[in-house]
Design a protein around this motif. Structure first.
Motif, PDB file in Angstrom:
ATOM      1  N   ASN A   4      39.083  74.065 -36.909  1.00  0.00           N
ATOM      2  CA  ASN A   4      39.889  73.643 -34.683  1.00  0.00           C
ATOM      3  C   ASN A   4      40.189  72.735 -34.895  1.00  0.00           C
ATOM      4  OD1 ASN A   4      38.911  76.316 -34.563  1.00  0.00           O
ATOM      5  ND2 ASN A   4      37.157  75.825 -35.428  1.00  0.00           N
ATOM      6  N   LEU A   5      41.280  72.907 -33.687  1.00  0.00           N
ATOM      7  CA  LEU A   5      41.741  71.922 -33.664  1.00  0.00           C
ATOM      8  C   LEU A   5      42.029  71.682 -31.762  1.00  0.00           C
ATOM      9  CD1 LEU A   5      45.301  69.905 -35.175  1.00  0.00           C
ATOM     10  CD2 LEU A   5      42.967  69.263 -35.187  1.00  0.00           C
ATOM     11  N   GLY A  65      34.700  88.224 -35.445  1.00  0.00           N
ATOM     12  CA  GLY A  65      33.953  88.998 -34.313  1.00  0.00           C
ATOM     13  C   GLY A  65      33.548  90.386 -35.358  1.00  0.00           C
ATOM     14  N   ILE A 114      36.767  63.832 -28.398  1.00  0.00           N
ATOM     15  CA  ILE A 114      36.893  64.569 -29.395  1.00  0.00           C
ATOM     16  C   ILE A 114      38.040  64.492 -30.752  1.00  0.00           C
ATOM     17  CG2 ILE A 114      39.070  66.002 -28.135  1.00  0.00           C
ATOM     18  CD1 ILE A 114      36.512  68.194 -29.420  1.00  0.00           C
ATOM     19  N   GLN A 174      31.229  79.129 -41.389  1.00  0.00           N
ATOM     20  CA  GLN A 174      31.457  80.806 -42.035  1.00  0.00           C
ATOM     21  C   GLN A 174      32.140  81.702 -42.926  1.00  0.00           C
ATOM     22  OE1 GLN A 174      32.523  82.836 -37.696  1.00  0.00           O
ATOM     23  NE2 GLN A 174      30.681  84.445 -38.449  1.00  0.00           N
ATOM     24  N   ILE A 189      31.204  72.926 -35.792  1.00  0.00           N
ATOM     25  CA  ILE A 189      30.539  71.872 -35.421  1.00  0.00           C
ATOM     26  C   ILE A 189      29.542  72.715 -35.067  1.00  0.00           C
ATOM     27  CG2 ILE A 189      31.550  71.198 -33.513  1.00  0.00           C
ATOM     28  CD1 ILE A 189      31.446  68.080 -33.770  1.00  0.00           C
ATOM     29  N   ARG A 190      27.931  71.967 -35.467  1.00  0.00           N
ATOM     30  CA  ARG A 190      26.739  72.023 -34.549  1.00  0.00           C
ATOM     31  C   ARG A 190      25.788  70.426 -34.118  1.00  0.00           C
ATOM     32  NH1 ARG A 190      28.694  75.781 -34.224  1.00  0.00           N
ATOM     33  NH2 ARG A 190      28.095  77.370 -35.539  1.00  0.00           N
ATOM     34  N   GLU A 212      30.935  92.668 -36.074  1.00  0.00           N
ATOM     35  CA  GLU A 212      29.476  92.828 -36.105  1.00  0.00           C
ATOM     36  C   GLU A 212      28.810  94.125 -36.909  1.00  0.00           C
ATOM     37  OE1 GLU A 212      27.940  92.188 -32.219  1.00  0.00           O
ATOM     38  OE2 GLU A 212      28.450  90.458 -32.589  1.00  0.00           O
ATOM     39  N   VAL A 264      35.256  66.029 -38.416  1.00  0.00           N
ATOM     40  CA  VAL A 264      34.957  67.352 -39.061  1.00  0.00           C
ATOM     41  C   VAL A 264      35.542  67.649 -39.776  1.00  0.00           C
ATOM     42  CG1 VAL A 264      35.100  69.763 -38.753  1.00  0.00           C
ATOM     43  CG2 VAL A 264      34.284  68.084 -36.402  1.00  0.00           C
ATOM     44  N   SER A 288      25.274  74.291 -28.677  1.00  0.00           N
ATOM     45  CA  SER A 288      26.475  74.804 -29.646  1.00  0.00           C
ATOM     46  C   SER A 288      27.332  74.323 -29.089  1.00  0.00           C
ATOM     47  CB  SER A 288      26.200  76.256 -28.272  1.00  0.00           C
ATOM     48  OG  SER A 288      27.502  76.360 -28.328  1.00  0.00           O
ATOM     49  N   ILE A 325      30.298  75.134 -27.756  1.00  0.00           N
ATOM     50  CA  ILE A 325      30.398  75.795 -26.241  1.00  0.00           C
ATOM     51  C   ILE A 325      30.305  74.652 -25.417  1.00  0.00           C
ATOM     52  CG2 ILE A 325      30.818  77.690 -24.871  1.00  0.00           C
ATOM     53  CD1 ILE A 325      31.158  79.444 -27.466  1.00  0.00           C
ATOM     54  N   ILE A 327      31.817  70.747 -26.814  1.00  0.00           N
ATOM     55  CA  ILE A 327      33.418  70.230 -26.695  1.00  0.00           C
ATOM     56  C   ILE A 327      33.899  70.513 -26.056  1.00  0.00           C
ATOM     57  CG2 ILE A 327      35.309  71.308 -27.736  1.00  0.00           C
ATOM     58  CD1 ILE A 327      33.968  70.555 -30.121  1.00  0.00           C
ATOM     59  N   ALA A 375      34.738  76.282 -40.446  1.00  0.00           N
ATOM     60  CA  ALA A 375      34.312  75.012 -40.076  1.00  0.00           C
ATOM     61  C   ALA A 375      33.785  74.781 -38.916  1.00  0.00           C
ATOM     62  CB  ALA A 375      34.558  72.954 -41.353  1.00  0.00           C
TER      63      ALA A 375
END
Ligand SMILES: Nc1nc2c(ncn2[C@@H]2O[C@@H]3COP(=O)(O)O[C@H]4[C@@H](O)[C@H](n5cnc6c(=O)[nH]c(N)nc65)O[C@@H]4COP(=O)(O)O[C@H]3[C@H]2O)c(=O)[nH]1
Length: 701
Positions: A541-542, A661, A510, A468, A485-486, A663, A517, A496, A498, A501, A483
């Motif tokens: 992300n960590l 975020g 993880i 993104q 993850i998917r 939008e 990752v 997701s 969400i 993870i 970056a």
């Protein structure tokens, strides 16, 4: 022929043994000299008692023969001088009185006049052999006493027929009493035994009397009010029908004290003195076994203080510890209140698992609803304000409850379920009680299933990275990518992060996943470079576990070396809550990462609780404003104020700021007005696969 007789039948004495003769009669001395020499000893002749005493300063005789008419004083000093050696007098056969007197003064034996020279050799050898045996016995006794002293071990022989105990010196020392008669010792011993240990002691003695050796630990009161713990071994030996017991006695007081302190360290929490996780687990297992036999219920409560960290950080660790102690007291009082719980069991336990996490075990309950009553009582008790470091403080807590047998049969499972129920309270706004229920049970099963699938997903290469863009608010061009993850599940499609993870976090997956990752993001950066594109920042992300992993820095170093990525283009996003969990440790890791040339950002800023002093010292580059603030900046005045305040704060600290975020155009305009550096959100692009992200790198938004 006569002289050979003793040598044929007896141990020949050693050549150095000396036999001293004290006599004034020269003929007698000369005769003695020959007999002694022929018998294989070294004769030492003293013509008078005075000469003998002088000689004895240098010569240690194995035997002394005193002839003539020595006066009492001479005999006495002779015996004293040669206390280790036997003394023989040569006396007239009919002078019984003189012989008796000599015995009283310590003389060992006598030979009568006229001397039978033929038998004398044998006599000497017998006496010397007895003397040697006696000496050996004395030496053995001394060595045994010494060994017993060192080993703190005494021995005893108990005559049950007359209640007398014969004891060694060390046994007396253990008891702290002087040597006494066997009868007196028996009475001292009996009265010293601790009342609580008397029955066990009697049982052990009875067992030994029945012919079964027994070991028993018991306590005694010794003089001065002290208490000692003794280990006694007792057994019957000797001839059948003997009324004797034999045994040993060992002072194990120090060992018991050491064992007790080790036990305390292993099983109890040092701050509150409550049982720790290990002991709680043991109690829980025992309670479950009992409940299964009795057909009763067991409740496991998991309790977390809602605002402990804040209090600990603001008032300091001493106040924090004081609070934990107070909580432990209140919890114990709450479970002892039978009027509410309508029951009381001595097996109920309050434990501290660590930090601000406590557990309560309610055992042998006829009705599970009692647990709810006790939990409400705990909440009520904890909510009462207390004074900490001069401040009036109120605390609330979140309690999750799991019940045996409904919510699980094993201790680990029940504890996990109570924990899950506690999180439900936190999720719903804290300060409450929640019972593990069907919904949580279903979720727990899903989670277990998902965990299994995740392991396979990693093996089957089902993970991919989306990117993104982050947009420079001034130039409207891409300043970097995050970056994300998917999981492309073969049946469920895209899952997701969400959803998975947190599961990966809990299971430890993880760590390998996070490494994948970082490596994939770095490879992508290099691939874009190779494709002739300008170098682009990539952030990764960590999570909490990754950040705490001791191999993290080594893994990053290895990936940088392997891919050749310049660390200045690799950024790590760590959430505010992870950093603040253990700010000291975080500062250390962040500093090392910074030293490697990496960029660091605080993710979800504003959602947690940041200590400004730490924030100032953390070597970070970027603050990311959480999208929950951005969402309402155009409609909610408070969110707008917070967002602009965070941007100002970042500016003051010399940090870049990214708003997540974004939008809508209105949100973007507001952020631009506040001088926000970078923006990220669906307004520009959602996270997209690498082949789509590539087209964004040079795009003007
Ligand atoms: N409503 C809305 N959402 C937006 C907008 N722009 C971006 N997002 C979403 O916000 C999340 C940003 O990531 P995050 O806060 O780090 O939150 C991430 C991060 O905490 C975690 N995560 C994702 N990938 C990884 C990873 O590779 N490693 C670790 N440790 N965590 C990851 O999962 C979380 C969720 O990731 P995603 O589902 O990808 O969700 C992403 C992203 O898709 C927007 O304008 N509106």
């Amino acid at each position: 022929m006569q002289r050979e007789l003793p040598n044929q039948h007896m141990n020949r004495p050693g050549p150095l043994e000396k036999v001293m003769v004290i006599a004034s009669d020269a003929d007698f001395c000369s005769r003695m000299h020959s007999v002694i020499e022929d018998a294989g000893y070294e004769p030492v002749i003293a013509g008078s008692s005075e000469a003998a005493i002088v000689l004895m300063q240098d010569v240690l005789p194995a035997l002394v023969i005193l002839a003539g008419e020595p006066d009492d004083a001479t005999r006495h000093s002779c015996c004293r001088f040669v206390a280790q050696a036997p003394v023989i007098i040569v006396a007239d056969g009919h002078d019984v009185e003189a012989i008796r007197e000599a015995f009283d003064q310590g003389v060992t034996d006598f030979i009568t006049r006229p001397v039978d020279w033929t038998l004398l050799t044998l006599r000497l050898q017998y006496i010397l052999r007895t003397s040697r045996t006696m000496q050996q016995a004395r030496t053995n006794e001394r060595l045994l006493a010494e060994a017993q002293r060192i080993a703190n071990l005494g021995n005893w022989a108990w005559d049950l027929s007359c209640d007398e105990i014969e004891v060694s010196d060390q046994s007396c020392r253990i008891f702290g009493v002087p040597r006494t008669s066997p009868g007196t010792f028996y009475h001292l011993f009996q009265s010293a035994i601790h009342d609580d240990d008397r029955a066990g002691f009697d049982r052990a003695i009875h067992q030994a009397v029945q012919g079964h050796p027994a070991d028993i630990e018991f306590r005694i009161h010794v003089q001065g009010g002290q208490e000692k713990t003794l280990l006694m071994h007792a057994e019957r030996s000797g001839p059948a029908g003997s009324s004797h017991l034999f045994g040993t006695l060992q002072n194990i007081t120090e060992r018991k004290k050491t064992e007790e302190s080790i036990r305390r360290l292993a099983y109890f929490d040092t701050v509150t003195g409550l049982p720790n996780r290990t002991l709680f687990s043991e109690h829980l297992k025992a309670a479950l076994a009992k409940a299964s036999r009795n057909g009763t219920c067991v409740a496991v409560m998991f309790l977390d203080l809602d605002n402990f960290k804040r209090i600990n950080d603001s008032l300091g660790h001493v106040a924090g510890d004081q609070l934990l102690k107070e909580v432990s007291v209140r919890l114990q009082q709450s479970i002892r209140s039978t009027d509410v719980a309508a029951r009381e069991s001595s097996d109920d336990t309050v434990a501290r698992l660590g930090g601000d996490e406590f557990t309560v075990l309610l055992t042998d309950m006829a009705d599970a609803s009692h647990a709810g009553v006790v939990a409400e009582r705990i909440l009520d008790s904890l909510s009462k304000p207390l004074m900490l470091a001069g401040n009036r403080v109120s605390i609330t807590s979140s309690i999750g409850i799991a019940i045996y047998p409904d919510d699980g049969h094993e201790s680990d499972v029940l504890l996990k379920h109570a924990d899950a129920a506690m999180y439900q309270v936190k999720y719903k706004g804290r300060n409450g009680v929640f019972f593990y229920d069907d919904e949580l049970r279903r979720r727990s099963q899903d989670r277990i299933h998902l965990e299994g699938e995740l392991v396979k997903a990693l093996e089957r290469d089902e993970m991919t990275l989306f990117y993104q863009p982050k947009i420079d608010a001034n130039s409207s061009t891409v300043s970097g990518f995050e970056a994300l993850i998917r999981w492309i599940h073969p049946e469920r499609g895209m899952v997701s992060p969400i959803d998975f993870i947190p599961v990966a976090e809990d299971s430890g997956l993880i760590v390998p996943m996070g490494k994948w990752v970082i490596r994939t993001a770095c490879r992508q950066h290099v691939a874009w470079l190779k494709a002739g594109l300008p170098p682009v920042n990539i952030s990764v992300n960590l999570s909490c576990h990754q950040f705490a992993d001791h191999h993290l820095l080594a893994s990053i170093e290895q990936i940088l070396a392997e891919t050749g990525v310049d660390p200045a283009y690799l950024e790590f996003e760590i959430t505010e809550s992870v950093l603040m969990k253990d700010a000291e440790a975080a500062l250390q890791v962040l500093s090392e990462m910074k030293a490697m040339g990496l960029k660091l950002s605080v993710d979800d800023f504003g959602t947690g609780y940041s200590s400004m002093s730490y924030l100032k010292h953390f070597p970070i580059d970027v603050l990311k404003i959480d999208r929950s603030f951005v969402l309402d900046i155009t409609t909610d005045e408070q969110d707008a104020t917070i967002t602009s305040a965070i941007i100002s704060l970042a500016g003051a600290l010399g940090l870049a700021v990214v708003a997540e975020g974004v939008e809508t155009r209105e949100q973007l305009d507001f952020l631009r007005q506040c001088n926000c550096d970078q923006v990220q959100g669906y307004l520009f692009s959602p996270p997209v696969p690498a082949d789509r992200a590539v087209h964004l790198i040079t795009k003007q938004f």
